[in-house]
Scaffold this motif. Sequence first.
Motif, PDB file in Angstrom:
ATOM      1  N   LYS A   1      -1.389  -0.369  11.066  1.00 52.89           N
ATOM      2  CA  LYS A   1      -0.174   0.656  10.756  1.00 52.89           C
ATOM      3  C   LYS A   1       0.953   0.256  10.829  1.00 52.89           C
ATOM      4  O   LYS A   1       2.069   1.143  10.300  1.00 52.89           O
ATOM      5  N   MET A   2       1.237  -1.323  10.436  1.00 58.63           N
ATOM      6  CA  MET A   2       2.797  -1.439  11.060  1.00 58.63           C
ATOM      7  C   MET A   2       2.778  -1.711   8.790  1.00 58.63           C
ATOM      8  O   MET A   2       2.532  -1.593   8.642  1.00 58.63           O
ATOM      9  N   ASP A   3       4.342  -1.416   8.909  1.00 57.93           N
ATOM     10  CA  ASP A   3       4.947  -1.509   7.436  1.00 57.93           C
ATOM     11  C   ASP A   3       4.679  -3.142   7.595  1.00 57.93           C
ATOM     12  O   ASP A   3       5.250  -3.795   8.058  1.00 57.93           O
ATOM     13  N   GLU A   4       5.534  -2.984   6.321  1.00 56.64           N
ATOM     14  CA  GLU A   4       5.832  -4.800   5.052  1.00 56.64           C
ATOM     15  C   GLU A   4       6.490  -5.250   5.962  1.00 56.64           C
ATOM     16  O   GLU A   4       7.180  -6.291   5.816  1.00 56.64           O
ATOM     17  N   GLY A   5       7.878  -3.857   5.972  1.00 57.51           N
ATOM     18  CA  GLY A   5       8.973  -4.931   6.187  1.00 57.51           C
ATOM     19  C   GLY A   5       9.304  -5.745   8.200  1.00 57.51           C
ATOM     20  O   GLY A   5       9.526  -6.691   8.232  1.00 57.51           O
TER      21      GLY A   5
ATOM     22  N   TYR B   1      -4.077   4.187   7.494  1.00 53.73           N
ATOM     23  CA  TYR B   1      -3.263   2.813   7.476  1.00 53.73           C
ATOM     24  C   TYR B   1      -2.048   2.760   6.403  1.00 53.73           C
ATOM     25  O   TYR B   1      -1.924   3.603   5.597  1.00 53.73           O
ATOM     26  N   LYS B   2      -0.888   1.549   6.612  1.00 54.77           N
ATOM     27  CA  LYS B   2       0.328   1.889   5.977  1.00 54.77           C
ATOM     28  C   LYS B   2      -0.307   0.601   5.129  1.00 54.77           C
ATOM     29  O   LYS B   2       0.712   0.682   4.124  1.00 54.77           O
ATOM     30  N   THR B   3      -0.815  -0.445   5.542  1.00 60.11           N
ATOM     31  CA  THR B   3      -0.043  -2.199   4.969  1.00 60.11           C
ATOM     32  C   THR B   3      -1.948  -2.834   4.680  1.00 60.11           C
ATOM     33  O   THR B   3      -2.748  -2.139   5.773  1.00 60.11           O
ATOM     34  N   LYS B   4      -3.117  -3.358   3.645  1.00 61.38           N
ATOM     35  CA  LYS B   4      -3.588  -3.738   4.057  1.00 61.38           C
ATOM     36  C   LYS B   4      -3.319  -5.109   3.285  1.00 61.38           C
ATOM     37  O   LYS B   4      -2.467  -5.085   2.510  1.00 61.38           O
ATOM     38  N   VAL B   5      -3.376  -6.356   4.193  1.00 60.54           N
ATOM     39  CA  VAL B   5      -3.153  -7.539   3.675  1.00 60.54           C
ATOM     40  C   VAL B   5      -5.343  -7.854   3.250  1.00 60.54           C
ATOM     41  O   VAL B   5      -5.800  -8.194   3.951  1.00 60.54           O
ATOM     42  N   THR B   6      -4.515  -8.789   2.378  1.00 64.88           N
ATOM     43  CA  THR B   6      -5.698  -9.429   1.431  1.00 64.88           C
ATOM     44  C   THR B   6      -6.054 -10.846   2.113  1.00 64.88           C
ATOM     45  O   THR B   6      -5.106 -11.304   1.665  1.00 64.88           O
ATOM     46  N   PHE B   7      -7.305 -11.376   1.889  1.00 64.80           N
ATOM     47  CA  PHE B   7      -7.530 -12.865   1.729  1.00 64.80           C
ATOM     48  C   PHE B   7      -8.181 -13.425   1.150  1.00 64.80           C
ATOM     49  O   PHE B   7      -9.278 -12.783   0.768  1.00 64.80           O
TER      50      PHE B   7
END
Lengths: 240, 240
Positions: free
Chosen positions: B173-177, B206-212
């Motif tokens: 839920k955190m934003d990219e900033g 959710y607000k941000t998806k981070v992929t690896f």
Amino acid sequence: MLVVGNEILSGKVEEANLAVLARELRRLGILLKRVVIVMDEVDAIAHEVRELSATHDWVFTSGGVGPTHDDVTIEGVAKAFGVRVVSSPEMEGMLRAHYGERCTEGHLRMALVPEGSALEVSAEVTWPTIRHGNTWLLPGIPEVFRMKLPVVVARIGGAGTASAFVSHAVYMKMDEGLLKPLLDRVVAAFADVSVGSYPKWLDPAYKTKVTFDGRDEARVLAARDAFVAMLPAGEPQRTE
Amino acid sequence: MLVVGNEILSGKVEEANLAVLARELRRLGILLKRVVIVMDEVDAIAHEVRELSATHDWVFTSGGVGPTHDDVTIEGVAKAFGVRVVSSPEMEGMLRAHYGERCTEGHLRMALVPEGSALEVSAEVTWPTIRHGNTWLLPGIPEVFRMKLPVVVARIGGAGTASAFVSHAVYMKMDEGLLKPLLDRVVAAFADVSVGSYPKWLDPAYKTKVTFDGRDEARVLAARDAFVAMLPAGEPQRTE
């Protein structure tokens, strides 16, 4: 159009902005001639923007304008035009007003622009859209890309632009192999109309769709009707 | 990948083969680095094929291989490699057998290939797929494009190819900033893992998806877990 993003090239995300931009440009009478999709790499972006902006009236980038490490379109465009990346005082002020005390360095990265950029806004879309010369920097998120398009249209769709493209179509059960000689005749007779032939796979309603596109609706309809007049009995299934 | 077709650039038809090819190549451990979309123009196609085939291991074209006037990919590829367009006796025989007495000159155009092409087949897909050197000529119709992919995979996915890419993701839920400093740390620590950050617009989950992403699953998971360990309480919403 330059689409930037590893997520498109890996198939994790389906590209969703090209068709929307294409249709909007068509309404403005602007021909979309070329699309390139590259990874999140500064040099790849810089190379493409330099080439596209030198050879086309307008360039539209999609993606890579957020604040994180994989957002490198602004740096790439700056490199393409040989300018620095600077913080826009106007955008920085808007970010500080929006985030207040929660504002971080990360948030402020969204104020970065290639030096010399114009900040385009409209009454409805007050967060600026960045334009450097003939190159528009649009966000990759489909909902936001769509929100920004009216700003682009208002700026480039004004007086002096060409008339919109119009399109008509004919649907047939004949296959392309049989249609080819008829298509060749209409293509030869109507050089100013773009004729496309699209086979359909396993559709009971028709086998081939032939499209007629151009800026002059009378000519487009004349080409369509000349083609229909050549068809044998029982065809076409439908015209539009 | 080179996509050929006025219908894509006009927005009349949505491009549907890129994501399918991208995912298939990823399973083979092949990185799709660049996609170009051009109009139905021999010179544009020839120029791109020449450039792409000289700078990449494999090139895949999509579209423009039918029998009508707007199908010019075979001519474009022939021009790129400086060869003639010739009729393949093998394909001509198949067409004559299929159409019998109804066979027209139009139908026979589907036997045309750039001279020196290999005709790739499999037990399931007996109509040949044309390959000229490192360049595969695939049809634009999505159903047919998908049918042909196993032939490509059987030929290029054999021994000696790299291992498949694996992908994991974390939703927040955190934003990219806010995430940027954490992302920078994991990017610096895992140079062999590709980290992507994708904001979601108006999604309550959710607000941000981070992929690896990477070829070594242990390293990909280590990067993901190192990132998750840095998150504040209440995050992430989900990992995969």
